[in-house]
Design an enzyme around this catalytic site. Structure first.
Site, short mmCIF file in Angstrom:
data_model
loop_
_atom_site.label_atom_id
_atom_site.label_comp_id
_atom_site.label_asym_id
_atom_site.label_seq_id
_atom_site.Cartn_x
_atom_site.Cartn_y
_atom_site.Cartn_z
N ARG A 13 33.33 -0.86 -9.69
CA ARG A 13 34.18 -1.18 -8.52
C ARG A 13 34.22 -2.68 -8.26
O ARG A 13 35.24 -3.21 -7.80
CB ARG A 13 33.73 -0.43 -7.27
CG ARG A 13 32.32 -0.76 -6.85
CD ARG A 13 31.92 -0.04 -5.58
NE ARG A 13 30.49 -0.15 -5.33
CZ ARG A 13 29.92 0.08 -4.17
NH1 ARG A 13 30.64 0.47 -3.14
NH2 ARG A 13 28.62 -0.03 -4.03
N SER A 40 33.66 -0.79 0.43
CA SER A 40 33.31 0.11 -0.67
C SER A 40 34.15 -0.15 -1.92
O SER A 40 33.70 0.06 -3.03
CB SER A 40 33.51 1.57 -0.24
OG SER A 40 32.59 1.91 0.77
N GLU A 61 45.43 8.39 4.35
CA GLU A 61 45.76 8.15 2.94
C GLU A 61 47.19 8.55 2.60
O GLU A 61 47.83 7.91 1.75
CB GLU A 61 44.77 8.89 2.04
CG GLU A 61 43.33 8.40 2.14
CD GLU A 61 42.57 9.01 3.32
OE1 GLU A 61 43.12 9.87 4.04
OE2 GLU A 61 41.41 8.62 3.52
N PHE A 86 40.06 10.94 -2.35
CA PHE A 86 41.11 10.68 -1.35
C PHE A 86 42.31 9.98 -1.97
O PHE A 86 43.37 9.86 -1.34
CB PHE A 86 40.53 9.86 -0.19
CG PHE A 86 39.21 10.39 0.32
CD1 PHE A 86 39.00 11.75 0.43
CD2 PHE A 86 38.18 9.53 0.65
CE1 PHE A 86 37.78 12.25 0.88
CE2 PHE A 86 36.96 10.02 1.10
CZ PHE A 86 36.75 11.38 1.21
N HIS A 112 34.34 5.51 -6.78
CA HIS A 112 33.48 6.65 -6.48
C HIS A 112 33.95 7.93 -7.17
O HIS A 112 33.85 9.02 -6.62
CB HIS A 112 33.37 6.86 -4.96
CG HIS A 112 32.68 5.74 -4.23
ND1 HIS A 112 33.07 4.42 -4.35
CD2 HIS A 112 31.63 5.73 -3.38
CE1 HIS A 112 32.29 3.66 -3.62
NE2 HIS A 112 31.40 4.42 -3.01
N ASP A 120 26.25 11.56 -1.45
CA ASP A 120 27.26 12.09 -0.53
C ASP A 120 27.66 13.54 -0.87
O ASP A 120 28.17 14.26 -0.03
CB ASP A 120 28.52 11.22 -0.53
CG ASP A 120 28.34 9.99 0.34
OD1 ASP A 120 27.38 9.96 1.15
OD2 ASP A 120 29.16 9.07 0.23
N ARG A 170 30.93 3.80 -8.51
CA ARG A 170 30.05 3.12 -7.57
C ARG A 170 28.76 2.59 -8.18
O ARG A 170 28.32 1.49 -7.80
CB ARG A 170 29.72 4.08 -6.43
CG ARG A 170 28.71 3.53 -5.44
CD ARG A 170 28.58 4.49 -4.26
NE ARG A 170 27.70 3.96 -3.24
CZ ARG A 170 26.50 4.46 -2.96
NH1 ARG A 170 26.01 5.48 -3.66
NH2 ARG A 170 25.76 3.94 -2.00
#
Lengths: 317, 281
Positions: A13, A40, A61, A86, A112, A120, A170
């Protein structure tokens, strides 16, 4: 055997973020949108350098994807940033109608992805996104393997006209591809030449594939490794050529075997050069909480399992 | 008041185009198309500064996005009669290999269409993106959208409405076709919309109400009023009260003609009620 050196682990990322920062300075048509995940996605520098070209849309989104489509009208090149889940599943219809079917020059940049965001759990992991995106007509699908390649891909997609899905992640992973290397969309990278088996990997599993070749080499098995950073359009020529040479294939990806790289490779081979193939991928399942390393081990997405599958597929020749 | 007879003549001709297109393929959506005829005719012929030679980027032009894509028959007729493509092409509506797909799309390269629509709720977001780029480009023109009232049941509309107000998108005029009807019945029966003025004002929009949305003069006055509100740090909404199926007595005021085509006899009666003014295609 070629030896690849990890020049210092970094997150992919950050490759995206640094690529976007560079694009902001050299291409005034690049605009960026983010759905409340600026940190992020490592988009802070772009946002700070070009506040007029950065659009914070909030946790919305669907609106972000529609806005991005609209921003191409007037000549801008929008880059959207949010998590892979998302960026795809949540907004599939918006991407399908307003971006893909409408032929809009939008770059959907997704962090991610896969299992490796870790703790998560399954709501934030996605193992279906490659399949969702590659099924859309006209969509280019890219899954990069390290920091350097992600940065190079970010720069390259700005010069490519058409919708692109860029998938990265990530965790800090080995950085081993050349700094400021050239990124050719749709062109496979032959990382390791071998004769007994071809390992075709994408994303974080490319480094795992290289690690697997070391173990295989100690057993006297010569493995060829191909980095498929572009899943669509697929470099079929490189795949067929290698399969003809080694006679068997392992595909490796941080994704469900349904709809992933492995299926694209299987189709290519079944049409052109039927070849035994084993799949390193998740097996029609959701993810769960855990550290990235624990998850990769539990779901068999590591060098050890790639080596096991390589030995298994060689026996099927 | 300006003479608007030429608009009224065009409205009648566009209504003929709508029912003839739909009748020819026994499919399509005449009801909402007929209800929005005055609005689109007025917008394209009296309000918008636009170039029918068509450039996708539309720089220094007013832009229009149709969000409720199923009313494609009226959109296609108005585009053709504004010079975007030959009116004869209306005869290809919904037929194999046509540029006039069931719902509008850029995919076949039809001039005048800048985004695909059909799956509802997406057009306001697209328009906001285009409006933001106009500001970036120093382009002072306005972006218009049209939505069905039933379409407001889609959540994305409210994501977009919240964004537009929070970010001072004041070069956007979104019109809601308030006809009170949707496929399964009246909007009140299906999912009541509540007070739309209150809703949009609560979201931070300026609201203009046009109670006679099938009267060219009222529509023109409403759009002109909306235009006076642009550039004031708020997005603008026109609540355009129309009658579904307007102009054809047996189609008026009911959801029954949302998505069905007239038969031969019904077509003849519809055309009798809307005499040819500018020449059929």
């Amino acid at each position: 055997m070629k030896i690849y050196e990890n020049t210092g682990s970094k997150d992919t990322r950050s490759g995206f973020g640094d690529g976007l920062t560079e694009l902001g300075q050299k291409n005034e048509n690049v605009v960026a949108l983010c759905a409340d995940l600026t940190g992020s996605l490592k988009m802070n520098a772009f946002a700070n350098n070009h506040p007029e070209r950065f659009f914070q849309v909030g946790i919305a989104e669907a609106n972000m994807m529609g806005m991005a489509a609209g921003m191409t009208i007037g000549g801008k090149i929008p880059f959207t940033g949010t998590f892979a889940n998302f960026s795809t599943g949540r907004v599939y219809d918006q991407i399908r109608q307003s971006i893909a079917y409408s032929d809009k020059n939008v770059k959907i940049c997704a962090s991610h992805s896969g299992l490796t965001l870790g703790e998560d759990g399954a709501t934030h992991q996605i193992l279906e996104d490659i399949g969702l995106m590659k099924m859309l007509p006209g969509m280019t699908v890219i899954n990069t393997c390290d920091y350097n390649q992600t940065k190079a891909a970010t720069l390259a997609i700005a010069d490519h006209h058409g919708p692109v899905y860029l998938r990265f992640g990530r965790p800090k992973v080995a950085n081993f591809t050349p700094e400021n290397g050239e990124f050719k969309i749709g062109k496979a990278v032959l990382l390791q030449e071998g004769t007994d088996v071809t390992i075709i990997a994408t994303g974080h599993l490319v480094w795992e594939a290289l690690e697997a070749t070391k173990a295989l080499n100690e057993k006297g098995i010569s493995a060829e490794v191909i980095n498929i950073h572009t899943i669509k359009p697929l470099d079929e020529e490189a795949i067929i050529k290698s399969a003809k040479k080694t006679g068997c294939v392992v595909t490796a990806e941080e994704h469900n075997f349904l709809g992933g790289l492995g299926e694209s490779v299987a189709r290519t081979l079944s049409l052109n050069h039927p070849t035994p193939q084993e799949f390193v991928a998740t097996n029609d399942t959701f993810g769960e909480s855990g550290t990235p390393a624990q998850l990769l081990e539990k779901y068999g997405l590591n060098a050890e399992n790639i080596a096991l599958k390589a030995e298994a597929v060689i026996k099927r020749k | 008041m300006a003479d608007t007879q030429h608009l009224k003549d065009l409205v009648t001709q566009v209504r003929r185009d709508i029912v003839r297109q739909v009748h020819a393929v026994s499919s399509g959506h005449p009801g909402g198309s007929l209800g929005c005829t005055e609005f689109l005719v007025t917008l394209y012929n009296e309000v918008m500064d636009h170039d029918p030679s068509f450039n996708m980027d539309g720089v220094n032009e007013d832009l229009f996005f149709l969000s409720n894509g199923h009313i494609s028959p009226v959109f296609y007729s108005v585009l053709a009669r504004s010079g975007y493509f030959p009116v004869e092409e209306l005869s290809t509506f919904r037929k194999l290999n046509t540029r006039l797909q069931g719902h509008p799309t850029t995919h076949e390269g039809l001039p005048g269409v800048r985004i695909a629509s059909g799956s509802l709720g997406q057009g306001m977001s697209v328009a906001i993106g285009a409006a933001a780029v106009k500001k970036l480009n120093g382009d002072t023109k306005t972006v218009f959208t049209l939505h069905g009232d039933g379409e407001l049941q889609e959540g994305q509309i409210w994501e977009a409405a919240m964004y537009a107000a929070a970010n001072d998108v004041d070069n956007l005029i979104s019109t809601i076709d308030v006809n009170g009807q949707q496929i399964d019945g009246s909007t009140d029966q299906v999912l009541a919309l509540g007070d739309l003025r209150d809703k949009f004002e609560a979201f931070g929009w300026k609201v203009v109400t046009v109670t006679k949305g099938n009267d060219v003069d009222a529509v023109l006055a409403g759009i002109k009023e909306a235009l006076t509100l642009t550039g004031k740090k708020q997005p603008i909404c026109i609540l355009l009260h129309t009658e579904m199926g307007n102009g054809i007595d047996f189609m008026m005021g009911s959801h029954a003609w949302h998505g069905i085509a007239p038969n031969d006899e019904q077509l003849a009666e519809a055309l009798r009620q809307n005499p040819e003014t500018l020449g059929d295609y």
